[in-house]
Design a protein around this motif. Sequence first.
Motif, PDB file in Angstrom:
ATOM      1  N   ARG A   3      53.105  33.744  43.721  1.00 43.08           N
ATOM      2  CA  ARG A   3      53.637  34.855  44.286  1.00 43.08           C
ATOM      3  C   ARG A   3      54.783  34.087  45.069  1.00 43.08           C
ATOM      4  NH1 ARG A   3      53.118  39.876  46.698  1.00 43.08           N
ATOM      5  NH2 ARG A   3      53.961  39.952  48.809  1.00 43.08           N
ATOM      6  N   MET A   4      54.650  33.029  45.580  1.00 44.80           N
ATOM      7  CA  MET A   4      55.855  32.442  46.184  1.00 44.80           C
ATOM      8  C   MET A   4      57.128  32.295  45.176  1.00 44.80           C
ATOM      9  SD  MET A   4      55.574  28.729  48.282  1.00 44.80           S
ATOM     10  CE  MET A   4      55.219  29.488  49.931  1.00 44.80           C
ATOM     11  N   ASP A   5      56.804  31.682  43.853  1.00 43.10           N
ATOM     12  CA  ASP A   5      57.665  31.537  42.998  1.00 43.10           C
ATOM     13  C   ASP A   5      58.375  32.754  42.495  1.00 43.10           C
ATOM     14  OD1 ASP A   5      57.328  28.897  43.093  1.00 43.10           O
ATOM     15  OD2 ASP A   5      55.777  28.952  41.461  1.00 43.10           O
ATOM     16  N   ILE A 383      43.503  46.921  53.044  1.00 36.82           N
ATOM     17  CA  ILE A 383      43.184  45.261  53.663  1.00 36.82           C
ATOM     18  C   ILE A 383      43.835  44.589  52.672  1.00 36.82           C
ATOM     19  CG2 ILE A 383      41.263  44.099  53.892  1.00 36.82           C
ATOM     20  CD1 ILE A 383      39.450  46.160  54.464  1.00 36.82           C
ATOM     21  N   MET A 384      45.034  43.839  53.214  1.00 30.71           N
ATOM     22  CA  MET A 384      45.666  43.006  52.120  1.00 30.71           C
ATOM     23  C   MET A 384      45.625  41.571  52.441  1.00 30.71           C
ATOM     24  SD  MET A 384      49.520  44.152  53.391  1.00 30.71           S
ATOM     25  CE  MET A 384      50.448  42.814  52.509  1.00 30.71           C
ATOM     26  N   PRO A 385      45.949  40.773  51.615  1.00 24.02           N
ATOM     27  CA  PRO A 385      45.928  39.100  51.657  1.00 24.02           C
ATOM     28  C   PRO A 385      46.959  38.971  52.704  1.00 24.02           C
ATOM     29  CG  PRO A 385      45.681  39.656  49.481  1.00 24.02           C
ATOM     30  CD  PRO A 385      46.048  40.954  50.146  1.00 24.02           C
ATOM     31  N   ALA A 386      46.669  38.175  54.073  1.00 23.57           N
ATOM     32  CA  ALA A 386      47.703  38.099  54.886  1.00 23.57           C
ATOM     33  C   ALA A 386      49.017  37.400  54.054  1.00 23.57           C
ATOM     34  CB  ALA A 386      47.418  37.211  55.966  1.00 23.57           C
ATOM     35  N   TYR A 387      48.813  36.467  53.345  1.00 24.65           N
ATOM     36  CA  TYR A 387      49.977  35.720  52.733  1.00 24.65           C
ATOM     37  C   TYR A 387      50.963  36.692  51.944  1.00 24.65           C
ATOM     38  CZ  TYR A 387      48.239  34.718  47.979  1.00 24.65           C
ATOM     39  OH  TYR A 387      47.978  34.612  46.833  1.00 24.65           O
ATOM     40  N   HIS A 388      50.536  37.828  51.593  1.00 23.15           N
ATOM     41  CA  HIS A 388      51.156  38.935  51.186  1.00 23.15           C
ATOM     42  C   HIS A 388      52.426  39.619  51.827  1.00 23.15           C
ATOM     43  CE1 HIS A 388      48.798  39.808  47.085  1.00 23.15           C
ATOM     44  NE2 HIS A 388      49.066  38.396  47.235  1.00 23.15           N
ATOM     45  N   LEU A 389      51.986  39.581  53.348  1.00 20.26           N
ATOM     46  CA  LEU A 389      53.078  40.213  54.481  1.00 20.26           C
ATOM     47  C   LEU A 389      54.292  39.941  54.006  1.00 20.26           C
ATOM     48  CD1 LEU A 389      53.053  42.240  56.580  1.00 20.26           C
ATOM     49  CD2 LEU A 389      52.669  40.119  58.106  1.00 20.26           C
ATOM     50  N   MET A 390      54.542  38.465  53.960  1.00 23.15           N
ATOM     51  CA  MET A 390      56.173  38.087  53.988  1.00 23.15           C
ATOM     52  C   MET A 390      56.603  38.670  52.792  1.00 23.15           C
ATOM     53  SD  MET A 390      58.680  36.320  54.942  1.00 23.15           S
ATOM     54  CE  MET A 390      58.150  34.841  56.033  1.00 23.15           C
ATOM     55  N   GLY A 391      56.315  38.815  51.773  1.00 25.34           N
ATOM     56  CA  GLY A 391      56.972  39.592  50.741  1.00 25.34           C
ATOM     57  C   GLY A 391      56.994  41.206  50.773  1.00 25.34           C
TER      58      GLY A 391
ATOM     59  N   ILE B  65      56.494  43.895  45.713  1.00 30.03           N
ATOM     60  CA  ILE B  65      57.153  43.805  44.369  1.00 30.03           C
ATOM     61  C   ILE B  65      57.491  45.257  43.499  1.00 30.03           C
ATOM     62  CG2 ILE B  65      57.326  42.718  42.315  1.00 30.03           C
ATOM     63  CD1 ILE B  65      56.952  40.754  44.429  1.00 30.03           C
ATOM     64  N   THR B  66      58.769  45.373  43.407  1.00 32.36           N
ATOM     65  CA  THR B  66      59.398  46.470  42.825  1.00 32.36           C
ATOM     66  C   THR B  66      59.171  46.310  41.062  1.00 32.36           C
ATOM     67  OG1 THR B  66      60.645  47.415  44.423  1.00 32.36           O
ATOM     68  CG2 THR B  66      61.129  48.142  42.121  1.00 32.36           C
ATOM     69  N   PRO B  67      58.333  47.412  40.749  1.00 31.42           N
ATOM     70  CA  PRO B  67      58.260  46.998  39.024  1.00 31.42           C
ATOM     71  C   PRO B  67      59.479  47.725  38.322  1.00 31.42           C
ATOM     72  CG  PRO B  67      56.465  48.305  39.753  1.00 31.42           C
ATOM     73  CD  PRO B  67      57.563  48.383  40.916  1.00 31.42           C
ATOM     74  N   GLY B  68      59.847  46.880  37.247  1.00 33.22           N
ATOM     75  CA  GLY B  68      60.502  47.822  36.198  1.00 33.22           C
ATOM     76  C   GLY B  68      59.457  48.233  35.374  1.00 33.22           C
ATOM     77  N   SER B  69      60.060  49.303  34.460  1.00 28.90           N
ATOM     78  CA  SER B  69      59.301  50.218  33.730  1.00 28.90           C
ATOM     79  C   SER B  69      58.384  49.468  32.705  1.00 28.90           C
ATOM     80  CB  SER B  69      60.109  51.027  32.624  1.00 28.90           C
ATOM     81  OG  SER B  69      60.686  51.703  33.645  1.00 28.90           O
ATOM     82  N   GLY B  70      58.730  48.237  32.252  1.00 26.59           N
ATOM     83  CA  GLY B  70      58.171  47.360  31.413  1.00 26.59           C
ATOM     84  C   GLY B  70      57.064  46.791  32.081  1.00 26.59           C
ATOM     85  N   PRO B  71      57.012  46.051  32.925  1.00 29.30           N
ATOM     86  CA  PRO B  71      55.924  45.632  33.851  1.00 29.30           C
ATOM     87  C   PRO B  71      54.902  46.727  34.470  1.00 29.30           C
ATOM     88  CG  PRO B  71      57.825  44.471  34.478  1.00 29.30           C
ATOM     89  CD  PRO B  71      58.301  45.725  33.643  1.00 29.30           C
ATOM     90  N   GLY B  72      55.557  47.747  34.878  1.00 28.24           N
ATOM     91  CA  GLY B  72      54.828  48.827  35.203  1.00 28.24           C
ATOM     92  C   GLY B  72      53.576  49.319  34.255  1.00 28.24           C
ATOM     93  N   HIS B  73      54.389  49.566  32.941  1.00 30.27           N
ATOM     94  CA  HIS B  73      53.425  50.046  31.778  1.00 30.27           C
ATOM     95  C   HIS B  73      52.509  49.117  31.197  1.00 30.27           C
ATOM     96  CE1 HIS B  73      56.062  53.731  31.646  1.00 30.27           C
ATOM     97  NE2 HIS B  73      54.906  54.084  30.845  1.00 30.27           N
ATOM     98  N   LEU B  74      52.973  47.777  31.348  1.00 36.03           N
ATOM     99  CA  LEU B  74      51.979  46.817  30.852  1.00 36.03           C
ATOM    100  C   LEU B  74      50.884  46.929  31.739  1.00 36.03           C
ATOM    101  CD1 LEU B  74      54.136  43.847  29.779  1.00 36.03           C
ATOM    102  CD2 LEU B  74      53.101  45.397  28.525  1.00 36.03           C
ATOM    103  N   ALA B  75      50.987  46.985  32.758  1.00 38.04           N
ATOM    104  CA  ALA B  75      49.729  46.834  34.078  1.00 38.04           C
ATOM    105  C   ALA B  75      48.858  48.065  33.649  1.00 38.04           C
ATOM    106  CB  ALA B  75      50.315  46.919  35.365  1.00 38.04           C
ATOM    107  N   LEU B  76      49.601  49.387  33.331  1.00 41.28           N
ATOM    108  CA  LEU B  76      48.718  50.446  33.023  1.00 41.28           C
ATOM    109  C   LEU B  76      47.899  50.237  31.799  1.00 41.28           C
ATOM    110  CD1 LEU B  76      51.104  53.412  33.976  1.00 41.28           C
ATOM    111  CD2 LEU B  76      49.356  52.681  35.231  1.00 41.28           C
ATOM    112  N   PHE B  77      48.364  49.584  30.948  1.00 43.84           N
ATOM    113  CA  PHE B  77      47.605  49.249  29.466  1.00 43.84           C
ATOM    114  C   PHE B  77      46.890  48.063  29.662  1.00 43.84           C
ATOM    115  CE2 PHE B  77      51.895  51.126  27.570  1.00 43.84           C
ATOM    116  CZ  PHE B  77      51.316  52.466  27.765  1.00 43.84           C
ATOM    117  N   GLY B  78      46.744  47.604  30.757  1.00 41.10           N
ATOM    118  CA  GLY B  78      45.509  46.377  31.097  1.00 41.10           C
ATOM    119  C   GLY B  78      46.078  45.149  31.017  1.00 41.10           C
TER     120      GLY B  78
END
Lengths: 405, 405
Positions: A3-5, A383-391, B65-78
């Motif tokens: 996540r950090m990267d 309920i979210m991981p605390a280290y996701h808050l910064m992002g 994290i804001t997804p582009g359409s590509g990553p958003g769809h890939l996620a929906l497809f598993g």
Amino acid sequence: MKRMDLLSELVLENQTKLVLFVIDGLGGLPGKDGKTELEAAATPNLDKLAAKSETGLLQMIEAGITPGSGPGHLALFGYDPLEFRIGRGILEALGVGAHVAPQEVCARGNFATWGPGDVVLDRRAGRISTEKNKELISFLSENIKEIRGVKVRLYPGEEHRFVVVFSGDNLSEEVEDADPQKNGLPMRWANPSSARGNLMATIANEFIKKVRELLAKEEHANGCLLRGFSQAPHMPMLSQLYKIKPVAIATYPMYKGIARLVGMDVVDVVDREHSLEGLFEALSSQWDKYDFFYVHVKYADSYGEDGNYDAKREIIERFDSLLPKALELKPDVLVVTGDHSTPSRLKSHSWHPVPVLLSSPFVRPSGGAAFGERTCASGTLGIMPAYHLMGLMLAHGLRLAKYGA
Amino acid sequence: MKRMDLLSELVLENQTKLVLFVIDGLGGLPGKDGKTELEAAATPNLDKLAAKSETGLLQMIEAGITPGSGPGHLALFGYDPLEFRIGRGILEALGVGAHVAPQEVCARGNFATWGPGDVVLDRRAGRISTEKNKELISFLSENIKEIRGVKVRLYPGEEHRFVVVFSGDNLSEEVEDADPQKNGLPMRWANPSSARGNLMATIANEFIKKVRELLAKEEHANGCLLRGFSQAPHMPMLSQLYKIKPVAIATYPMYKGIARLVGMDVVDVVDREHSLEGLFEALSSQWDKYDFFYVHVKYADSYGEDGNYDAKREIIERFDSLLPKALELKPDVLVVTGDHSTPSRLKSHSWHPVPVLLSSPFVRPSGGAAFGERTCASGTLGIMPAYHLMGLMLAHGLRLAKYGA
């Protein structure tokens, strides 16, 4: 991908101001009336803000894991606390203004009263005054500059406490405490816990002998102990990771220390009689100089550890009464949370997730009527991981580009 | 163990029909009346269905994290969108009907107007017509079949855009854009971004020179540019992973492209005047041929990007009015969600998690009164990673065996 990267790859620079209030030990457990300290507190300002904010619970480490202050804060600053680990020695060293570089090892020192046969009579040297401590450290600093080519730096702390930093090649933190643990026992000298710690243990014992020689005529502080040998972890700096200019507004050494570790500037704050006013004054006075503000409110945790439900509740109420001063500055993103729970019923840190409130122009408000553990449990953040808050704070500050096309 | 491998290990084949409706950019933020586009929309059918469904929010990538359409769809497809990354070039290539195999590199081409001294006068060749584009591509295809043993395939796009696929050994996507970026500047030729890109850069520049020679007499399109050199990622196919026979019902090239990338068949749909009727007609007509149906509704995102709150709301309402046509088919599992949020307030994709509704005979209904961001936040699915959805659909289709004895 870490996540950090990922965040580093996406981060943008802009002028938004982000504020992170950490009320130490904020989370609690129901008291006699069935309400937690936070739920029982009269917090009209937090409640009003919460209704317009996204709320949720932060899982600081993982379910069931009770965080120390170090891991709790690292998580809030965006570091996976299971990946980045820091020793208490390092935190205290940074807290007294010491800088600990990668090649260095620091330890916490106690001035102590030694008797015949190297028996340690008082591990705290009768709690000498901080003034006396400073005199002794000044004297020792002049007379112990290095040992076998390893440089020695000394920093006074409160009462009998000090910090020593050893700087040289082949040093390692793998050394057990040089401390008999109880008064009246013979000194227990430093032993390496692995072969890598051999040199450091030798140097540490020579240091302790030199201190004993130099202070032989002192009534109380005629010797010392060394504990918590630690090396600085390799931490990427917040400013490099996220293109922010961060500042810490805190009163206690440990929290200043961890802030320095992640590359924050630190403002010295005087907080008269736990009024918390100094924190808010510092926030105002630093407003134009930084864009990320970490403000640490200590006493909710202290009173929680004392088992003092009402005093913890009152600190939360005091914070609430001052909150409008922060809102007047019109931060773009404002978060109120804690670094862990400290239920006064447990008189200690606990594993319970921590309420969080995030305010920005781009929230889906939870619409809850109050800011409390149970309302947050059904908030829009979940309920979210605390280290996701910064992002998430960076996102609400419109500081993250889109991931992928 | 990776989730994808776990699912593959457990997957069973049966006759159940799974439908995934993706309303592009579905998630929003509160508008003037405090309601999101979805919350404000009159959606009696979705609301009735939601009350009998499991609902929740999909975290498309990770918090913030804001997804582009590509990553958003890939996620929906598993596919874990942080593990599988695809370039925009590949998406567009697939979208115009090109197939890009592992040994191949594709690039987006622009027809352009070149002047003396190789100055690029117009990077879009006056936006020539799509008809003209097709003529030029047909002519070039006959005259450039290969360069130095590397095979060349050309595909026309809209207006001045085309796609070129290079096929041969030792090709790499590590080549910078051959594009001066601004009109009036001399051509910037392809340069390798690493040594691996040497051959591809040489071939690309020879291709551009051949195009220039062949089209020298054209008034506008007398040259070209090449951008976004990309290789196809190695994607396991849905049919192999999950023993399903999937089809995509979509109108826009990019979504057809990503569906092809994961091995879906693609149905060509004509959607007159954004009526969405073509999508539902195609679903009916393909019903007996497939068992997994991905149906893509584009315009909620388009209007969100325009900042047009009401038009986005109306698209959702139109979808709602047609939903009974899908229900008549009696799918075993039906999901309605989005590939990301596009709040009209932000006029862009956003990081906010996306409402999801899953209907099957085996749900624990949330029982909410409506389908919206805030009701979903407290739904029985909670906030879940989007790439977990596919497995959940398979489970509700009774297509997954037990894990362990």
